[in-house]
Design a protein around this motif. Structure first.
Motif, PDB file in Angstrom:
ATOM      1  N   VAL A 144      -7.170  -4.039  -7.776  1.00 14.16           N
ATOM      2  CA  VAL A 144      -6.611  -4.512  -6.508  1.00 14.16           C
ATOM      3  C   VAL A 144      -6.147  -5.954  -6.653  1.00 14.16           C
ATOM      4  CG1 VAL A 144      -7.092  -4.967  -4.068  1.00 14.16           C
ATOM      5  CG2 VAL A 144      -8.082  -2.943  -5.187  1.00 14.16           C
ATOM      6  N   ALA A 152       0.830  -1.198   0.000  1.00 11.74           N
ATOM      7  CA  ALA A 152       0.000   0.000   0.000  1.00 11.74           C
ATOM      8  C   ALA A 152       0.868   1.254   0.000  1.00 11.74           C
ATOM      9  CB  ALA A 152      -0.922   0.000   1.221  1.00 11.74           C
ATOM     10  N   LEU A 171      -5.535   2.526  -2.603  1.00 14.60           N
ATOM     11  CA  LEU A 171      -5.737   2.728  -4.036  1.00 14.60           C
ATOM     12  C   LEU A 171      -7.016   3.496  -4.345  1.00 14.60           C
ATOM     13  CD1 LEU A 171      -4.641   2.008  -6.893  1.00 14.60           C
ATOM     14  CD2 LEU A 171      -6.089  -0.041  -6.800  1.00 14.60           C
ATOM     15  N   THR A 189      -2.805  -6.810  -8.295  1.00 15.50           N
ATOM     16  CA  THR A 189      -1.645  -6.659  -7.414  1.00 15.50           C
ATOM     17  C   THR A 189      -1.477  -7.872  -6.521  1.00 15.50           C
ATOM     18  OG1 THR A 189      -1.912  -4.257  -7.396  1.00 15.50           O
ATOM     19  CG2 THR A 189      -0.590  -5.219  -5.636  1.00 15.50           C
ATOM     20  N   THR A 190      -2.567  -8.349  -5.944  1.00 18.26           N
ATOM     21  CA  THR A 190      -2.452  -9.462  -5.003  1.00 18.26           C
ATOM     22  C   THR A 190      -2.179 -10.783  -5.705  1.00 18.26           C
ATOM     23  OG1 THR A 190      -4.875  -9.723  -4.993  1.00 18.26           O
ATOM     24  CG2 THR A 190      -3.907  -8.328  -3.290  1.00 18.26           C
ATOM     25  N   GLY A 220      -4.577  -2.277   0.801  1.00 20.93           N
ATOM     26  CA  GLY A 220      -4.336  -1.956  -0.597  1.00 20.93           C
ATOM     27  C   GLY A 220      -5.541  -1.300  -1.248  1.00 20.93           C
ATOM     28  N   THR A 221      -6.746  -1.757  -0.909  1.00 20.81           N
ATOM     29  CA  THR A 221      -7.959  -1.161  -1.471  1.00 20.81           C
ATOM     30  C   THR A 221      -8.141   0.263  -0.983  1.00 20.81           C
ATOM     31  OG1 THR A 221      -9.030  -3.332  -1.584  1.00 20.81           O
ATOM     32  CG2 THR A 221     -10.458  -1.403  -1.696  1.00 20.81           C
TER      33      THR A 221
END
Length: 394
Positions: free
Chosen positions: A248, A65, A109, A251-252, A105-106
């Motif tokens: 998202v 993040a 972003l 990325t994961t 991360g969400t």
């Protein structure tokens, strides 16, 4: 052969001093704090709350993040953290992946500045735990068709629906819920907060899924949302369609490739050490041709995954990483790591069935990785669509 000796193509040897220090810090925590206790937690399907303070001290939560309080690691540093956690245990890796990659991360972003400041620092300190609620009982691979709804009611949004396999959601303080606006059908993300005194809001319930064969030490419940009220200020403004959820997940999925590598490395190293000390017919089984052939094949897969991961980090750093690339990496690594773990279990014979030898835990955890973040089949269809321009699914 030592752990460093298994760096066969000298990939870690080329890491900067700072990245090696980060690797050693996480590896040291795994060796001294995780491995001595995780088998017991895994066997009991109990979450290792006692490990959270040590994880917080590592200073790596929120590794992918960008925002206040986050460590803002490079893609390579992020991957090394995930790899080292997975070399220890998949449940701990998933807990941190949900916290750092999905929930934080969400918010990082898709949230606005006020939301980032409100949630990210305390989540980076692991003072507040996050969850990411996308998958539903009837919508896993086709999550784009999610049925959970959100309707505006005065100054609140009201959420109704059900989610499944939502890591951390039974005790999370911050739950990112993806839902479809009843007014326009658009998909958005809403943050459901737990009150420190009163717990989760009225209408929110979580029931643990039991009977898992892998990742048993991480809790992944079914979540029910029955008229859950969320303040309008808790809607993430950057989440305007399912495409934003896909951003998202791209990325994961890269993180899942690094995790697969960690499981494969652990299985290979365990098998190598075991075959050197296990004697049959009067000598170590490592001296037999079939064993050496298996070990060499396992190492080839591990080295291939290492090289892929380093290239992935380079492309991410340059901003050239794409969703189909992420799908290819996840598909390939999950397949190959699963096989490496299976080969390791085979080399350990009957002892490979015991979690005390670690391989069985990594093998069954890889069964989970093979499914989550999009199954093997779905990843192949994403890549196929990118190659041909033709979609094999809606």
């Amino acid at each position: 052969m030592t752990t460093d000796d298994t760096d066969y193509y000298l990939i870690d040897a080329d890491l900067s001093a700072g990245v090696r220090a980060l690797r050693d810090r996480v590896r040291g925590f795994v060796d001294t704090e995780v491995l001595p206790v995780i088998d017991d937690y895994w066997d009991r399907a109990d979450f290792p709350f006692a490990l959270i303070p040590g994880l917080a001290e590592l200073g790596v939560a929120g590794y992918s993040a960008k925002g206040p309080g986050c460590p803002e690691l490079s893609p390579l540093e992020t991957g090394i953290v995930i790899r080292e956690l997975a070399r220890g245990d998949g449940s701990v890796t998933t807990f941190m992946g949900v916290q750092s990659g999905l929930a934080m991360g969400t918010i990082a972003l898709l949230g606005d500045d006020e939301q980032k400041q409100r949630w990210l620092p305390s989540m980076a300190a692991l003072e507040r735990i996050g969850a990411f609620a996308l998958t539903e009982p009837e919508h896993g691979s086709d999550a784009v068709r999610l049925e959970t709804t959100a309707r505006r009611d005065g100054g609140d949004w009201v959420l109704d629906g059900a989610k499944r396999w939502i890591g951390n959601a039974s005790f999370a303080d911050v739950v990112v819920v993806w839902a479809r606006d009843t007014a326009d059908g658009r998909v958005g993300a809403f943050v459901v907060e737990k009150d420190p005194e009163h717990g989760h809001p009225e209408g929110y319930s979580a029931e643990l899924i039991t009977g898992k064969i892998g990742k048993r030490a991480v809790w992944q419940p079914d979540v029910t949302l029955d008229g859950v009220r969320v303040p309008a200020a808790n809607r993430l403004p950057g989440a305007r369609s399912f495409h934003d959820a896909s951003r998202v997940l791209a990325t994961t999925r890269g993180g899942a490739a690094w995790e697969s590598l960690g499981h494969a490395m652990a299985a290979f190293e365990t098998a190598l050490a075991y075959t050197a000390r296990r004697e049959q017919f009067g000598r170590p089984i490592a001296g037999y041709q079939l064993v050496q052939r298996t070990l060499a094949g396992m190492l080839a897969e591990v080295v291939t995954m290492q090289l892929w991961c380093v290239r992935m980090a380079e492309l991410q750093e340059r901003g050239e990483w794409t969703g189909p690339m992420a799908s290819l990496a996840k598909m390939h690594h999950a397949r190959r790591a699963r096989q490496v773990c299976l080969d390791a279990r085979d080399l350990l014979g009957g002892n490979g069935l015991l979690i005390e030898h670690q391989v069985a835990r990594h093998l069954t955890d890889m069964e989970v990785v093979h499914t989550y973040e999009g199954t093997d089949h779905v990843q192949s269809l994403i890549v196929g669509r990118d190659l041909t321009g033709l979609s094999a699914f809606s």
